[in-house]
Scaffold this motif. Structure first.
Motif, PDB file in Angstrom:
ATOM      1  N   GLU A 125      -3.095   9.736  -2.634  1.00 28.91           N
ATOM      2  CA  GLU A 125      -2.129   8.864  -3.316  1.00 28.91           C
ATOM      3  C   GLU A 125      -1.770   9.404  -4.690  1.00 28.91           C
ATOM      4  N   LYS A 126      -2.749   9.969  -5.394  1.00 31.58           N
ATOM      5  CA  LYS A 126      -2.510  10.512  -6.736  1.00 31.58           C
ATOM      6  C   LYS A 126      -1.968  11.941  -6.696  1.00 31.58           C
ATOM      7  N   SER A 185       0.820  -1.204   0.000  1.00 27.20           N
ATOM      8  CA  SER A 185       0.000   0.000   0.000  1.00 27.20           C
ATOM      9  C   SER A 185       0.857   1.258   0.000  1.00 27.20           C
ATOM     10  N   HIS A 233     -10.159  17.815  -5.326  1.00 29.53           N
ATOM     11  CA  HIS A 233     -11.069  16.761  -5.778  1.00 29.53           C
ATOM     12  C   HIS A 233     -12.470  17.073  -5.296  1.00 29.53           C
ATOM     13  N   ASP A 280      -7.534   8.046  -2.107  1.00 27.25           N
ATOM     14  CA  ASP A 280      -7.148   7.926  -3.519  1.00 27.25           C
ATOM     15  C   ASP A 280      -6.598   9.250  -4.040  1.00 27.25           C
ATOM     16  N   LYS A 328      -4.548  -0.174   5.747  1.00 20.98           N
ATOM     17  CA  LYS A 328      -3.532  -0.046   4.698  1.00 20.98           C
ATOM     18  C   LYS A 328      -2.108  -0.019   5.257  1.00 20.98           C
ATOM     19  N   ALA A 386     -12.400   6.583   1.236  1.00 18.87           N
ATOM     20  CA  ALA A 386     -11.688   5.928   0.133  1.00 18.87           C
ATOM     21  C   ALA A 386     -11.315   6.937  -0.953  1.00 18.87           C
ATOM     22  N   GLN A 387     -12.230   7.868  -1.247  1.00 20.41           N
ATOM     23  CA  GLN A 387     -11.940   8.871  -2.281  1.00 20.41           C
ATOM     24  C   GLN A 387     -10.861   9.854  -1.813  1.00 20.41           C
ATOM     25  N   LYS A 426      -3.369  14.776  -6.039  1.00 19.46           N
ATOM     26  CA  LYS A 426      -4.220  15.705  -6.775  1.00 19.46           C
ATOM     27  C   LYS A 426      -4.115  17.108  -6.198  1.00 19.46           C
TER      28      LYS A 426
END
Length: 268
Positions: A226-227, A2, A232, A223, A29, A219-220, A229
């Motif tokens: 991790e990306k 993870s 979001h 994510d 995770k 979860a969003q 961003k």
């Protein structure tokens, strides 16, 4: 393995709602998690549920600068560093501005905006060394003012502006400054929302069953982190609202009022 494995992740407001869902998911995770909240009993129960796992709890009110400073210091003392900060703690409100005591707005701003600023200020030196991430949990109310929520909208607009300015300052540092904007999410935030006299609302006027779950929201957020961003906005309806508010703001005024009002009365 993870992305979050062995990372030190700080989550404010981790005893309920989205914050609790974040704590659950991050531990799953493999993260080393630190969280704070005002209710010691809820935090103690959370720690009991995760006995033997890397979870550090601290009783703190993020509207108090000293509490935030101590929380971050104790987290670093416990884990040695911080990789990711998720500024999740927040309160809402539901009252018309012309009927509302200023204490309601003051408490919302102190928790949502100043709590975010305090924790970010104290954690940023450690996150900079790690080239990690600072995240603010904002709202669609930070893009479009919502009736009955003048203080809440103001705090979220302030968070968006704060993070946009800070992101620009930190652009070449390797640190990712980002903010996320969930839509209506099932949590305790509406039950605890402040009324015109700064007392808790006690019940939600919304259909909680039709909302995104706290687990999906968490979860969003993870994510997006991790990306790495920039920001979001979660739902298509909220993305549409942001777009319409930029393109045709006067019409959006009427659409938003129609959603929140019935027969001239605020019902949501």
């Amino acid at each position: 393995m993870s992305f979050f494995n062995n990372k030190v992740v700080v989550v404010t407001g981790g005893s309920d709602g989205i914050g609790r869902a974040l704590v659950d998911a991050l531990l799953e995770k493999g993260a080393r998690v630190a969280t704070c909240g005002r209710n010691h009993d809820k935090l103690y129960q959370l720690q009991t549920n995760y006995a033997g796992q890397p979870l550090f709890i601290y009783t703190a009110d993020v509207s108090r600068e000293i509490d935030c400073d101590n929380f971050i210091k104790e987290t670093v003392k416990h884990y040695g560093t911080i990789d990711i900060l998720i500024n999740n703690a927040g309160i809402s409100m539901r009252a018309l501005f012309n009927e509302t005591d200023l204490e309601t707005l003051r408490r919302v701003m102190d928790t949502n905006f100043w709590g975010t600023v305090y924790c970010t200020k104290f954690a940023l030196p450690y996150i900079t060394k790690q080239k990690g991430t600072v995240t603010g949990v904002s709202s669609i109310a930070g893009y479009r003012g919502l009736p009955g929520r003048t203080g809440y909208s103001s705090s979220k607009f302030a968070i968006n502006g704060f993070f946009e300015a800070l992101r620009t300052e930190m652009l070449e540092s390797g640190v990712n400054i980002m903010w996320v904007c969930p839509g209506f999410t099932t949590s305790n935030i509406r039950n605890a929302a402040l009324t015109k006299d700064a007392s808790a609302q006690g019940s939600s006027p919304m259909d909680e069953g039709a909302m995104m779950s706290a687990e999906e929201c968490a979860a969003q957020i993870m994510d997006a982190i991790e990306k790495r961003k920039r920001t979001h906005v979660f739902t298509m309806n909220d993305k549409r609202t942001v777009f319409l508010n930029k393109l045709i703001p006067s019409i959006t005024d009427k659409l938003v009022r129609k959603f929140f009002y019935k027969n001239g009365e605020l019902v949501k």
